[in-house]
Design a protein around this motif. Structure first.
Motif, PDB file in Angstrom:
ATOM      1  N   LYS A  63       0.822  -1.216   0.000  1.00 21.10           N
ATOM      2  CA  LYS A  63       0.000   0.000   0.000  1.00 21.10           C
ATOM      3  C   LYS A  63       0.853   1.262   0.000  1.00 21.10           C
ATOM      4  O   LYS A  63       0.569   2.228  -0.724  1.00 21.10           O
ATOM      5  CB  LYS A  63      -0.913  -0.024   1.230  1.00 21.10           C
ATOM      6  CG  LYS A  63      -1.838   1.176   1.333  1.00 21.10           C
ATOM      7  CD  LYS A  63      -2.699   1.074   2.580  1.00 21.10           C
ATOM      8  CE  LYS A  63      -3.585   2.303   2.722  1.00 21.10           C
ATOM      9  NZ  LYS A  63      -4.413   2.227   3.959  1.00 21.10           N
ATOM     10  N   THR A  64       1.917   1.243   0.789  1.00 23.63           N
ATOM     11  CA  THR A  64       2.769   2.434   0.894  1.00 23.63           C
ATOM     12  C   THR A  64       3.417   2.768  -0.439  1.00 23.63           C
ATOM     13  O   THR A  64       3.433   3.925  -0.879  1.00 23.63           O
ATOM     14  CB  THR A  64       3.849   2.214   1.961  1.00 23.63           C
ATOM     15  OG1 THR A  64       3.229   1.831   3.184  1.00 23.63           O
ATOM     16  CG2 THR A  64       4.665   3.481   2.176  1.00 23.63           C
TER      17      THR A  64
ATOM     18  N   PHE B  29       3.003  -3.849  -7.568  1.00 23.91           N
ATOM     19  CA  PHE B  29       3.041  -3.731  -6.107  1.00 23.91           C
ATOM     20  C   PHE B  29       2.327  -4.897  -5.409  1.00 23.91           C
ATOM     21  O   PHE B  29       2.101  -4.846  -4.212  1.00 23.91           O
ATOM     22  CB  PHE B  29       2.391  -2.410  -5.685  1.00 23.91           C
ATOM     23  CG  PHE B  29       3.103  -1.202  -6.202  1.00 23.91           C
ATOM     24  CD1 PHE B  29       4.138  -0.621  -5.483  1.00 23.91           C
ATOM     25  CD2 PHE B  29       2.756  -0.641  -7.429  1.00 23.91           C
ATOM     26  CE1 PHE B  29       4.799   0.499  -5.967  1.00 23.91           C
ATOM     27  CE2 PHE B  29       3.407   0.477  -7.913  1.00 23.91           C
ATOM     28  CZ  PHE B  29       4.437   1.046  -7.185  1.00 23.91           C
ATOM     29  N   MET B  30       1.980  -5.922  -6.192  1.00 25.56           N
ATOM     30  CA  MET B  30       1.287  -7.089  -5.632  1.00 25.56           C
ATOM     31  C   MET B  30       2.274  -8.232  -5.417  1.00 25.56           C
ATOM     32  O   MET B  30       3.072  -8.557  -6.301  1.00 25.56           O
ATOM     33  CB  MET B  30       0.159  -7.559  -6.558  1.00 25.56           C
ATOM     34  CG  MET B  30      -0.994  -6.584  -6.667  1.00 25.56           C
ATOM     35  SD  MET B  30      -2.306  -7.237  -7.735  1.00 25.56           S
ATOM     36  CE  MET B  30      -3.441  -5.839  -7.747  1.00 25.56           C
TER      37      MET B  30
ATOM     38  N   ARG C 190       7.497 -10.093  -1.792  1.00 28.15           N
ATOM     39  CA  ARG C 190       7.037  -8.703  -1.701  1.00 28.15           C
ATOM     40  C   ARG C 190       7.448  -7.927  -2.938  1.00 28.15           C
ATOM     41  O   ARG C 190       8.572  -8.079  -3.446  1.00 28.15           O
ATOM     42  CB  ARG C 190       7.581  -8.038  -0.432  1.00 28.15           C
ATOM     43  CG  ARG C 190       9.076  -7.943  -0.391  1.00 28.15           C
ATOM     44  CD  ARG C 190       9.598  -7.674   1.015  1.00 28.15           C
ATOM     45  NE  ARG C 190       9.198  -6.400   1.556  1.00 28.15           N
ATOM     46  CZ  ARG C 190       9.874  -5.269   1.365  1.00 28.15           C
ATOM     47  NH1 ARG C 190      10.971  -5.264   0.610  1.00 28.15           N
ATOM     48  NH2 ARG C 190       9.473  -4.152   1.912  1.00 28.15           N
ATOM     49  N   GLN C 191       6.532  -7.106  -3.423  1.00 23.76           N
ATOM     50  CA  GLN C 191       6.817  -6.227  -4.559  1.00 23.76           C
ATOM     51  C   GLN C 191       6.415  -4.805  -4.181  1.00 23.76           C
ATOM     52  O   GLN C 191       5.257  -4.552  -3.866  1.00 23.76           O
ATOM     53  CB  GLN C 191       6.042  -6.667  -5.805  1.00 23.76           C
ATOM     54  CG  GLN C 191       6.547  -7.950  -6.421  1.00 23.76           C
ATOM     55  CD  GLN C 191       6.076  -8.111  -7.852  1.00 23.76           C
ATOM     56  OE1 GLN C 191       6.876  -8.222  -8.771  1.00 23.76           O
ATOM     57  NE2 GLN C 191       4.767  -8.110  -8.053  1.00 23.76           N
ATOM     58  N   CYS C 192       7.375  -3.911  -4.243  1.00 23.74           N
ATOM     59  CA  CYS C 192       7.100  -2.519  -3.918  1.00 23.74           C
ATOM     60  C   CYS C 192       7.542  -1.595  -5.050  1.00 23.74           C
ATOM     61  O   CYS C 192       8.048  -0.485  -4.826  1.00 23.74           O
ATOM     62  CB  CYS C 192       7.800  -2.136  -2.618  1.00 23.74           C
ATOM     63  SG  CYS C 192       7.136  -3.012  -1.183  1.00 23.74           S
ATOM     64  N   GLY C 193       7.374  -2.095  -6.289  1.00 26.91           N
ATOM     65  CA  GLY C 193       7.692  -1.282  -7.450  1.00 26.91           C
ATOM     66  C   GLY C 193       9.071  -1.487  -8.020  1.00 26.91           C
ATOM     67  O   GLY C 193       9.377  -1.017  -9.114  1.00 26.91           O
ATOM     68  N   LEU C 194       9.934  -2.224  -7.304  1.00 25.34           N
ATOM     69  CA  LEU C 194      11.317  -2.422  -7.755  1.00 25.34           C
ATOM     70  C   LEU C 194      11.623  -3.899  -7.996  1.00 25.34           C
ATOM     71  O   LEU C 194      12.780  -4.315  -7.900  1.00 25.34           O
ATOM     72  CB  LEU C 194      12.300  -1.845  -6.714  1.00 25.34           C
ATOM     73  CG  LEU C 194      12.165  -0.344  -6.420  1.00 25.34           C
ATOM     74  CD1 LEU C 194      13.096   0.063  -5.301  1.00 25.34           C
ATOM     75  CD2 LEU C 194      12.455   0.462  -7.685  1.00 25.34           C
TER      76      LEU C 194
END
Length: 232
Positions: A41-42, A57-58, A72-76
């Motif tokens: 979410k962040t 981000f999923m 975990r995926q946070c855009g990178l």
């Protein structure tokens, strides 16, 4: 010693009790109780991601009673990690409830073994007067099935009421916050459900063993008495 019909039924109950014992052991030893899709979410809020971009981000999460893994995926790009429930993560969960689930399962497979033993004893001979025959076998199956149901119900309560998946997803996450998009019970959870169902089937088999089938008796032949037989 019980008859051939009861011996067959008791042997089938013994096989099912052993299967229940194996199912619980496999379920406890495999970390596939729950699978979930998680959203960073962040990270999504930082870049104001729209629907097509949310895929970046999923991630995914799976866990069992003693550990699991997270992607975990946070855009990178995706980052894989593994974790264990004991000794650190359990402090972030409902500790007493999680320990109770494990204890319930331990008691359930113990009573499944006791049921197996009493089936074997009843095939060979009546073990004890107080809990002899089908009544004793039914008792142990009721106990084993009840504790398996309690374990399954407690796990569902931890997931639904205590946000177990969300707590695990955000373990040791100091910067990013993850939300749960989808949860799905996996095969290990259903193995415990199958174990409880097996003991229900065993109770039906115990009831079947109490059926008394009529025995066929041959009619004795009537003796024909003649006058010569009376004379001699």
């Amino acid at each position: 010693m019980p008859g051939c019909f009861k011996q067959t039924v008791f042997a089938f109950i013994a096989a099912l009790s052993f299967a229940s014992f194996i199912l619980i052991l496999v379920a406890m030893g495999t970390q596939k109780w729950m699978m979930a899709k998680i959203l960073c979410k962040t990270g999504a809020e930082l870049v104001n991601a729209t629907d097509p971009e949310l895929v970046k981000f999923m991630g995914e999460l799976y866990y069992g009673l003693f550990g699991g893994g997270k992607m975990r995926q946070c855009g990178l790009g995706g980052r894989h990690s593994r974790f264990t429930i004991f000794p650190h993560l359990v402090k972030k969960l409902n500790t007493s409830l999680h320990v109770v689930i494990i204890l319930f399962l331990c008691v359930a497979f113990s009573f499944a073994l006791v049921s197996l033993g009493f089936c074997i004893l009843n095939i060979l001979k009546v073990p004890y007067r107080a809990i002899k025959g089908p009544g004793g076998i039914a008792l142990w199956n009721v106990l084993a099935g009840s504790f398996a149901v309690l374990a399954v119900s407690s796990f569902m309560a931890a997931v639904e009421l205590h946000n177990l998946t969300e707590r695990i997803a955000n373990f040791r996450e100091h910067v990013f916050q993850f939300v749960i998009l989808e949860e799905q019970y996996q095969h290990c959870f259903w193995l415990c459900v199958a174990s409880a169902t097996i003991h229900g089937v065993n109770l039906l088999l115990v009831a079947v063993s109490l059926i008394h089938f009529p025995t066929l008796k041959t009619k004795p032949e009537e003796a024909n008495v003649t006058a010569e037989d009376i004379m001699y």
